[in-house]
Design a protein around this motif. Structure first.
Motif, mmCIF file in Angstrom:
data_model
loop_
_atom_site.group_PDB
_atom_site.id
_atom_site.type_symbol
_atom_site.label_atom_id
_atom_site.label_comp_id
_atom_site.label_asym_id
_atom_site.label_seq_id
_atom_site.Cartn_x
_atom_site.Cartn_y
_atom_site.Cartn_z
ATOM 1 N N ARG A 68 1.579 -4.946 5.117
ATOM 2 C CA ARG A 68 0.816 -4.410 4.003
ATOM 3 C C ARG A 68 1.408 -2.939 3.556
ATOM 4 O O ARG A 68 0.954 -2.845 2.273
ATOM 5 C CB ARG A 68 -0.478 -4.188 4.549
ATOM 6 N N PHE A 69 1.760 -2.324 4.478
ATOM 7 C CA PHE A 69 2.078 -1.024 3.784
ATOM 8 C C PHE A 69 3.613 -0.817 3.215
ATOM 9 O O PHE A 69 3.808 -0.141 2.355
ATOM 10 C CB PHE A 69 2.275 0.153 5.128
ATOM 11 N N GLY A 70 4.379 -1.666 3.750
ATOM 12 C CA GLY A 70 5.865 -1.440 3.358
ATOM 13 C C GLY A 70 6.422 -0.490 4.096
ATOM 14 O O GLY A 70 6.070 0.101 5.026
ATOM 15 N N ILE A 130 9.803 4.281 1.038
ATOM 16 C CA ILE A 130 8.791 4.960 0.213
ATOM 17 C C ILE A 130 9.059 6.387 0.148
ATOM 18 O O ILE A 130 9.002 7.011 -0.660
ATOM 19 C CB ILE A 130 7.297 4.667 0.747
ATOM 20 N N ILE A 180 -5.100 1.373 8.713
ATOM 21 C CA ILE A 180 -4.776 -0.240 8.341
ATOM 22 C C ILE A 180 -4.865 -1.039 9.856
ATOM 23 O O ILE A 180 -5.436 -1.930 9.947
ATOM 24 C CB ILE A 180 -3.235 -0.530 7.952
ATOM 25 N N GLU A 189 0.305 11.943 5.641
ATOM 26 C CA GLU A 189 -0.592 11.014 5.027
ATOM 27 C C GLU A 189 -0.183 9.663 5.097
ATOM 28 O O GLU A 189 -1.232 8.566 5.172
ATOM 29 C CB GLU A 189 -0.999 11.413 3.464
ATOM 30 N N MET A 190 0.995 9.369 5.307
ATOM 31 C CA MET A 190 1.320 7.946 5.559
ATOM 32 C C MET A 190 0.969 7.591 6.998
ATOM 33 O O MET A 190 0.369 6.368 6.993
ATOM 34 C CB MET A 190 2.971 7.604 5.294
ATOM 35 N N GLU A 205 0.745 -1.219 0.020
ATOM 36 C CA GLU A 205 -0.074 -0.016 -0.173
ATOM 37 C C GLU A 205 0.783 1.249 -0.015
ATOM 38 O O GLU A 205 0.667 2.342 -0.497
ATOM 39 C CB GLU A 205 -0.978 -0.053 1.406
ATOM 40 N N GLY A 206 2.057 1.283 0.836
ATOM 41 C CA GLY A 206 2.776 2.529 0.666
ATOM 42 C C GLY A 206 3.493 2.906 -0.633
ATOM 43 O O GLY A 206 3.570 4.089 -0.571
ATOM 44 N N SER A 207 3.538 1.899 -1.646
ATOM 45 C CA SER A 207 3.809 2.078 -2.977
ATOM 46 C C SER A 207 2.918 3.147 -3.725
ATOM 47 O O SER A 207 3.359 3.531 -4.774
ATOM 48 C CB SER A 207 4.374 0.953 -3.624
ATOM 49 N N HIS A 248 -2.753 6.681 6.821
ATOM 50 C CA HIS A 248 -2.873 5.462 6.218
ATOM 51 C C HIS A 248 -2.516 4.234 7.076
ATOM 52 O O HIS A 248 -3.501 3.340 7.303
ATOM 53 C CB HIS A 248 -1.997 5.419 4.975
ATOM 54 N N LEU A 255 3.759 14.336 3.119
ATOM 55 C CA LEU A 255 3.647 12.663 3.085
ATOM 56 C C LEU A 255 3.715 11.882 4.214
ATOM 57 O O LEU A 255 3.102 11.036 4.199
ATOM 58 C CB LEU A 255 5.156 12.539 2.007
ATOM 59 N N ALA A 305 9.767 8.731 -2.918
ATOM 60 C CA ALA A 305 8.953 9.949 -3.337
ATOM 61 C C ALA A 305 9.905 11.325 -3.335
ATOM 62 O O ALA A 305 10.031 11.983 -4.291
ATOM 63 C CB ALA A 305 8.114 10.304 -2.197
ATOM 64 N N TYR A 329 2.248 5.880 -2.683
ATOM 65 C CA TYR A 329 2.230 7.155 -2.494
ATOM 66 C C TYR A 329 3.494 7.854 -3.511
ATOM 67 O O TYR A 329 3.135 8.739 -4.115
ATOM 68 C CB TYR A 329 2.634 7.342 -1.085
#
Lengths: 110, 899
Positions: free
Chosen positions: B51-53, B58, B32, B24-25, A47-49, B28, B21, B62, A51
């Motif tokens: 699930r998120f990584g 990330i 979860i 918002e992460m 899910e993080g990807s 998220h 960023l 970005a 972003y």
């Protein structure tokens, strides 16, 4: 039948995000939720990807971002598809259809 | 494109984007976790992470989207470069200024060059337009001043021009004209509200504008039909249209009255067109009106007509030239010996326009280019010096892991930034100087009004400077590859001694000195020439003498023929109106305050018409030519000319008294040899004239032409319709010009008061182009010397630093400071002296090309070369002394202990 979830091919993620956003503007978690829901867990996305992909789409002018309150009164960033985004989505979809058809033809031949 | 723009914007607001960023992460991940908790999962944290990584990865992904990799590096390099510049503020400012001076000077000089030599003339296809000259096969050898036209350009006779038009019509279309330049008949006068004015008018055959390929801005130009159908058609220049008719667009088709022809008869012309402002045919002074010259009147053997032609399509100039060869024979007398026969020369019109200025301008641009070279060498050698100093810094950065590409890019950035600063400064200088140049260039330079800075030229010079700078900044990187990092870092006190670097530096300073020596020698030669030229004894004093020229052309001023006995030619007596005008003018101007002395002459020094009379002694056959001038009693005293022998004219020399004349010394020698001329008589058509006085020879044409023998007649006895007033004004007298104009207007409103100025101004203008080129060259040479000195100071200071250890040891061993100073100075001064010798040798070898710019000065003048050499070496010694004095402050103990 619960098949092992497939990971998304590179380049497809953008298309899927844009498609989700045609329903309504969503935040990142929302996009992840609807992807899983629509694909009925057949596709797995880290899910993080989402972003970095969203940043890319924003820089290309395909989506816009704005901060809003969520239903349970939290601040979240909502993404909306732009006219350019819809156009790009149409092109990508057509390209994807061609690709899938071509792959099918190959697999069915011989 | 848009994406990159957004990326660039994002680069600048990276901080905010990253905060958003993260937020918002976080949101998220919370969602979860809540979802998992609702499902009752125990290891919610691990699941959520799966699930998120990785949030860190990330974010890193970005982040890549928020920066343009090279832009960030460039920014960083620029920041670093600016820090370096700030640290060595004087050095950087000096280098940038040096480059700016080189670029600016060239931008300005080449702006002139472009306007005069390169820019096409305002005609259609100007390369196809040629001037047609008559050229004598034997040209008189003239080693005189080649600043003047190299070729004499005699106009072909009317008959020849007519034949060319008829017989060579298959190769050229030719048009013929009577110019206002030196040709009285072609001029018009115009009555303006408050005065009459002489126009620079030309008569042209009706195809003139078609040959040039120049359309009118308003109305039309002349056409071939006008000759028969509309012979009074006239075309005006933009300037005249604005000045005399207030830019009235309704002027087309309207009749205007000009005073035309020999007798200045009021004549009606019909304006058919106005030319555009940039149209011009005669340079540097433009023609103001063009009326029709009928072809049938061209065909005359006596008058010279200028001819311009356009090559027919597909015909080369050589082909046309070959075709012309046969034509002169048909109009010339067949009995003339071959060497006196004429040929026709076709000259591209651009060459004709720029011919007088071309050599000087090329010289000036050459000098400017030398300056640019010096500027580049100065900066290069200074950068070289600094490069050695920075070797340690570079080695350090390499040691802590900077890649060689990274270091290279850093140095490149520094060089580019320096060059950019130089280019900006240079453009600024050129932009400031070019308009000033437009005002400063001598009046003889054609098309000076078109001088403007050309962006491409500036870009070219800037690129040259940039290439040098960047090459010089990169040199250390190139050398750094050979320098062992550890040994560079081990060097004591950060000082490295690099033999090849030192050799380079000495070579560069020598080259610089050679260039500067060449420029200085040229400047010195020009200065001496100018000084000798303007120091030529004139034989008169013209400072503060006002002059104005009048030409009384109206019929009433013409001499009247007295009826003689039948059969005799009769005699002419001067018009009473002319005599009256002359007397009134003198007496009225004499009453003006601030004008103690007034005189009249038919010719003003350095200007005007000098008639040549060929006379002989009574009873003798041999005749002697002299410039005849018609002057009044006041003329000689106004110009402070005193008789060498005999007397000057007096009030007693009138129409009724015996006819007298005054002659110049050289005329006296040629006519009478060793005899005493006073009292001798000379015969003319209408009687004899007695010589009453001798005056010195007056330099009347120009500073560089020897005086021509001259004879003077009193205007009372021989009134002249050409009348020039000379009035000596008291210093500080004001309003004299306007008062004189007023008097002339009152005497006859139709007489234009022409060329009002002072004699000293005429003299100054006559050498203004020499002055301009001399001043410009000297300025550039001075700059060159200055830059060389700067380069020298840098090199010597560097030598002091590099040799610190050696010097310290020598001090410790008891060496005298003066000896040490000398040894350091020698290091800079010797290459400069050698370079100067090389530079002077260039002038010596190129003396053939230099000669044409000089006056009574030999380009190999030994003394002058020695002087230039002495100036350079003295300056070098003085400049080297300052930094080498530091040698004495070297503390042996400190330096040696610092090891």
């Amino acid at each position: 039948m619960a098949a092992k979830p497939q990971s998304v091919l590179p380049g497809m993620l953008d298309m899927l995000i844009l498609k989700c956003l045609t329903i309504e503007p969503m935040h990142g978690y929302g996009i992840a939720q609807s992807l899983t829901r629509i694909a009925r867990d057949a596709i797995r996305v880290e899910e993080g990807s989402l972003y970095p992909a969203l940043q890319r789409l924003r820089q290309k002018g395909l989506v816009t971002a704005s901060w809003r309150q969520t239903a349970n009164n939290q601040r979240a960033r909502y993404y909306a598809i732009t006219a350019g985004g819809r156009q790009a989505l149409g092109e990508q979809q057509a390209g994807f259809d061609d690709l899938v058809n071509a792959v099918r033809r190959i697999l069915r031949s011989a | 494109m848009r994406e990159w723009l957004t990326r660039l914007v994002d680069t600048l607001r990276r901080g905010r984007l990253e905060r958003e960023l993260q937020e918002e992460m976080r949101h998220h991940q919370q969602e979860i976790r809540r979802e998992l908790a609702n499902d009752g999962r125990v290891d919610a944290d691990r699941e959520a992470h799966l699930r998120f990584g990785s949030a860190a990865r990330i974010t890193e992904d970005a982040r890549d989207r928020w920066s343009i990799p090279w832009a960030a590096h460039v920014l960083q390099d620029c920041r670093h470069a600016f820090r370096m510049f700030r640290r060595s503020r004087w050095f950087s400012a000096g280098a940038a200024l040096t480059l700016a001076a080189g670029i600016g000077a060239n931008g300005a000089v080449f702006a002139v060059l472009r306007a005069v030599l390169v820019q096409p003339l305002p005609y259609a296809d100007p390369d196809r337009v040629v001037m047609v000259w008559r050229q004598q096969i034997q040209r008189p050898p003239s080693s005189r001043d080649l600043l003047r036209p190299v070729f004499q350009r005699p106009a072909p006779s009317g008959s020849l021009a007519y034949r060319i038009h008829q017989d060579a019509a298959d190769v050229v279309e030719s048009a013929t004209y009577l110019s206002w330049q030196g040709n009285l008949e072609a001029q018009f006068d115009i009555r303006l509200e408050d005065r009459a004015e002489r126009l620079r008018g030309a008569l042209v055959t009706p195809n003139f504008f078609d040959v040039l390929g120049a359309p009118a801005a308003l109305g039309r130009t002349l056409t071939v039909n006008d000759e028969a159908e509309n012979p009074s058609a006239i075309v005006l220049s933009d300037g005249l249209w604005r000045r005399a008719f207030g830019a009235d667009r309704g002027i087309i088709g309207r009749p205007i009255t000009l005073l035309a022809q020999r007798g200045r008869v009021p004549t009606v012309y019909t304006v058919v067109g106005v030319m555009p402002p940039d149209f011009d045919f005669t340079y540097p002074e433009s023609t103001e009106a063009w009326a029709i010259l009928p072809w049938r009147s061209v065909d005359s053997p006596t008058t010279g007509y200028w001819t311009v032609a356009r090559l027919r399509p597909g015909i080369t100039r050589e082909a046309a030239q070959a075709r012309m060869a046969g034509i002169p024979a048909t109009v010339e007398r067949p009995d003339l010996p071959a060497q006196y026969r004429d040929t026709i020369r076709l000259e591209p019109i651009g060459d004709w326009v720029s011919s007088d200025t071309r050599p000087s301008l090329l010289l000036l641009s050459g000098v400017a280019l030398l300056l640019l070279l010096i500027a580049c060498t100065t900066v290069a050698s200074a950068l070289f010096v600094r490069a050695t100093e920075r070797q340690r810094e570079l080695a350090l950065r390499a040691a802590i892991g900077a890649g060689s590409g990274r270091l290279l890019r850093q140095l490149l950035t520094e060089g580019a930034l320096l060059a950019t600063m130089g280019a900006i400064g240079g453009s600024l200088i050129a932009w400031l100087v070019a308009p000033a140049l437009r005002a400063l260039v001598p009046p003889s330079v054609p098309r000076a009004d078109e001088i403007g800075v050309d962006v491409w030229l500036l870009a070219f010079f800037a690129a040259m400077a940039a290439a040098t700078t960047i090459a010089a900044t990169l040199a250390p990187a190139w050398r750094a590859r050979r320098v062992d990092v550890t040994s560079a870092l081990k060097q004591s006190g950060g000082v490295t001694t690099d033999r090849s670097g030192a050799r380079w530096r000495l070579g560069l300073i020598g080259a610089q000195s050679a260039l500067a020596a060449t420029m200085l020698a040229l400047a010195a030669l020009l200065i001496v020439s100018f000084w000798r030229l303007s120091g030529m004894p004139l034989g008169y004093q013209g400072d503060g003498v006002l002059t104005v020229e009048m030409r009384l052309l109206s019929r009433k001023y013409q001499a009247v023929r007295a009826p003689g006995p039948p059969g005799s030619p009769g005699s002419y007596s001067p018009s009473p109106f002319l005599v009256d005008f002359q007397e009134q003018l003198l007496s009225r101007v004499r009453t003006l305050p601030g004008v103690p002395e007034v005189g009249i002459t038919s010719a003003v020094p350095f200007r005007g018409v000098d008639f040549t009379h060929v006379l002989s002694r009574t009873g003798a056959k041999r005749s002697v030519a002299g410039n005849a001038r018609f002057v009044d009693t006041g003329f000689f005293s106004v110009l402070r000319v005193t008789p060498v022998r005999g007397r000057l004219f007096t009030e007693a020399d009138t129409l009724g008294s015996p006819r007298v004349m005054v002659i110049s010394e050289s005329y006296a020698r040629q006519m009478f040899g060793t005899e005493d001329p006073i009292g001798q008589t000379i015969s003319a058509r209408d009687g004899t004239t007695t010589v009453v006085g001798i005056v010195a020879d007056l330099r009347y044409r120009s500073f560089d032409e020897d005086p021509y023998p001259a004879i003077y007649f009193p205007i009372r006895q021989a009134p002249s319709e050409l009348m020039c007033l000379v009035a000596r004004m008291q210093p500080g007298a004001s309003g004299v010009e306007a008062a004189v104009r007023g008097i002339i207007r009152e005497l006859d409103p139709d007489v234009p008061a022409m060329k009002m100025t002072t004699v000293d101004r005429i003299l100054a203008t006559s050498v203004s182009d020499r002055r301009f080129y001399t001043v410009a060259t000297t300025t550039l040479a001075g700059l060159a010397l200055f830059l060389t000195v700067v380069g020298l100071v840098v090199v010597v200071s560097r030598a002091v630093v590099e040799r610190q250890r050696e010097l310290a040891i020598r001090v410790a061993l008891g060496a005298r400071p003066s000896g040490l100073i000398g040894s350091v100075m020698r290091q800079g001064v010797i290459p400069v002296a050698l370079g100067a010798l090389a530079g002077l040798a260039v002038v010596w070898l190129g003396s053939r090309y230099v000669q044409q710019f000089l006056f009574q000065t030999a380009p190999r003048d030994w003394w002058l070369h020695a002087l230039v050499f002495a100036v350079i070496v003295t300056t070098a010694i003085a400049a080297a002394f300052v930094p080498s004095r530091r040698v004495t402050r070297v503390s042996a103990a400190a330096v040696l202990k610092g090891e």
